[in-house]
Design an enzyme around this catalytic site. Structure first.
Site, PDB file in Angstrom:
ATOM      1  N   ARG A  23      10.868  31.451  33.689  1.00 35.30           N
ATOM      2  CA  ARG A  23      11.589  32.611  33.139  1.00 35.30           C
ATOM      3  C   ARG A  23      13.092  32.496  33.296  1.00 35.30           C
ATOM      4  NH1 ARG A  23       9.210  37.059  36.856  1.00 35.30           N
ATOM      5  NH2 ARG A  23       9.640  35.321  38.293  1.00 35.30           N
ATOM      6  N   GLN A  48      36.321  48.644  46.287  1.00 38.19           N
ATOM      7  CA  GLN A  48      36.532  48.302  44.882  1.00 38.19           C
ATOM      8  C   GLN A  48      35.811  47.002  44.579  1.00 38.19           C
ATOM      9  OE1 GLN A  48      40.554  48.850  43.336  1.00 38.19           O
ATOM     10  NE2 GLN A  48      40.420  46.945  42.195  1.00 38.19           N
ATOM     11  N   ASN A  50      35.934  43.798  41.594  1.00 41.72           N
ATOM     12  CA  ASN A  50      36.735  43.222  40.513  1.00 41.72           C
ATOM     13  C   ASN A  50      35.919  42.194  39.746  1.00 41.72           C
ATOM     14  OD1 ASN A  50      38.894  44.723  41.385  1.00 41.72           O
ATOM     15  ND2 ASN A  50      40.040  43.005  42.233  1.00 41.72           N
ATOM     16  N   ARG A  60      44.744  31.084  39.198  1.00 43.65           N
ATOM     17  CA  ARG A  60      45.194  32.403  39.646  1.00 43.65           C
ATOM     18  C   ARG A  60      45.486  32.338  41.140  1.00 43.65           C
ATOM     19  NH1 ARG A  60      43.592  36.587  35.714  1.00 43.65           N
ATOM     20  NH2 ARG A  60      42.115  35.702  34.199  1.00 43.65           N
ATOM     21  N   HIS A  63      47.303  34.765  45.849  1.00 47.67           N
ATOM     22  CA  HIS A  63      47.527  36.199  45.973  1.00 47.67           C
ATOM     23  C   HIS A  63      47.164  36.683  47.368  1.00 47.67           C
ATOM     24  CE1 HIS A  63      46.745  36.343  41.356  1.00 47.67           C
ATOM     25  NE2 HIS A  63      47.967  35.943  41.648  1.00 47.67           N
ATOM     26  N   LYS A  73      37.898  40.153  51.274  1.00 49.78           N
ATOM     27  CA  LYS A  73      37.200  39.928  50.016  1.00 49.78           C
ATOM     28  C   LYS A  73      35.896  39.168  50.248  1.00 49.78           C
ATOM     29  CE  LYS A  73      41.517  39.266  47.391  1.00 49.78           C
ATOM     30  NZ  LYS A  73      42.264  38.332  46.495  1.00 49.78           N
ATOM     31  N   HIS A 120      44.506  33.891  48.513  1.00 47.73           N
ATOM     32  CA  HIS A 120      43.369  33.536  47.654  1.00 47.73           C
ATOM     33  C   HIS A 120      43.881  32.979  46.337  1.00 47.73           C
ATOM     34  CE1 HIS A 120      39.850  34.988  44.939  1.00 47.73           C
ATOM     35  NE2 HIS A 120      39.619  33.756  45.353  1.00 47.73           N
ATOM     36  N   TYR A 133      34.328  40.040  42.704  1.00 48.55           N
ATOM     37  CA  TYR A 133      34.839  40.300  44.045  1.00 48.55           C
ATOM     38  C   TYR A 133      34.327  41.650  44.555  1.00 48.55           C
ATOM     39  CZ  TYR A 133      38.934  37.562  42.273  1.00 48.55           C
ATOM     40  OH  TYR A 133      39.780  36.648  41.700  1.00 48.55           O
ATOM     41  N   ASP A 171      52.752  34.497  38.714  1.00 47.21           N
ATOM     42  CA  ASP A 171      52.440  33.359  39.566  1.00 47.21           C
ATOM     43  C   ASP A 171      53.411  32.203  39.352  1.00 47.21           C
ATOM     44  OD1 ASP A 171      50.330  34.748  40.638  1.00 47.21           O
ATOM     45  OD2 ASP A 171      48.805  33.797  39.386  1.00 47.21           O
TER      46      ASP A 171
END
Length: 206
Positions: A23, A48, A50, A60, A63, A73, A120, A133, A171
């Site tokens: 499956r 939160q 993300n 990215r 940060h 995180k 990160h 996240y 960035d």
């Protein structure tokens, strides 16, 4: 659930068991008891979640969040593949300046825990790479900072085969680790540890 301690103090990699049949498959990227056993405390109360989608070659980061309030995180790749990178930018940390990397994909479904105060970054290796996240704090724009992901002093593992990294304007002009440290913009390790302990207390009370 397999667990690996990363080169950055407090950062963890988790590899869940994948159950596949005709499956498709089933996997649990986050498992509370396994996390508690490895981390010594439950996951932070989630403030939160993300969801980002990136084309191949997007980079990215790096940060991080002003500490306090700080931000922890728990991250996994829901589609595609990525190199997920944790960077220790906590002044006073025994692993300050070190980094580690985890290949995230739909074969192993590895996840990473980022403790409060670390940096990160990730590199999308496929088109439509989705990163998901869970965060301990909500997004406040003025608390979010960035370091130069191409800083040669960091030497992060940006693969040449992706070509020219695709960066945001933010960035692209981010400061180096040395510049951020000189300006006093980096998190303090002891303060990060205090915040982590606060999360542990909050988690135990759920």
């Amino acid at each position: 659930m397999e667990v690996r301690e990363l080169a950055v103090a407090g950062a963890l990699e988790f590899t869940p068991r994948v159950f596949g049949d005709e499956r498709g498959l089933f996997v649990s990227p986050f498992q509370g008891q396994a996390f508690t056993d490895a981390h010594g405390a439950p996951l932070f109360p989630v403030a939160q979640t993300n969801h980002s989608v990136s084309r191949r070659g997007v980079v990215r980061g790096v940060h991080y969040t002003v500490t306090p309030p700080g931000n922890a995180k728990y991250v996994y790749c829901a589609r595609g593949s990525a190199l997920d990178i944790v960077v220790d930018i906590r002044v006073g940390s025994p692993t300050f300046g070190r980094w580690d990397v985890v290949l995230m994909d739909q074969r192993h479904f590895r996840t990473m825990y980022f403790p409060v105060g670390v940096g990160h970054a990730f590199v999308a290796l496929d088109d439509d790479t989705v990163m998901s996240y869970m965060l301990s704090e909500g997004y406040v724009p003025e608390n979010e900072l960035a370091l130069q992901v191409l800083d040669p002093a960091l030497g992060l593992p940006i693969p040449e085969e992706i070509g020219e990294p695709i960066l945001s304007d933010r960035d692209r002009v981010a400061v180096t680790l040395a510049e951020a440290q000189a300006s006093g913009a980096l998190p303090d390790y002891a303060r990060c540890q205090e915040i982590e302990r606060g999360y542990a207390g909050a988690g135990a009370g759920r």
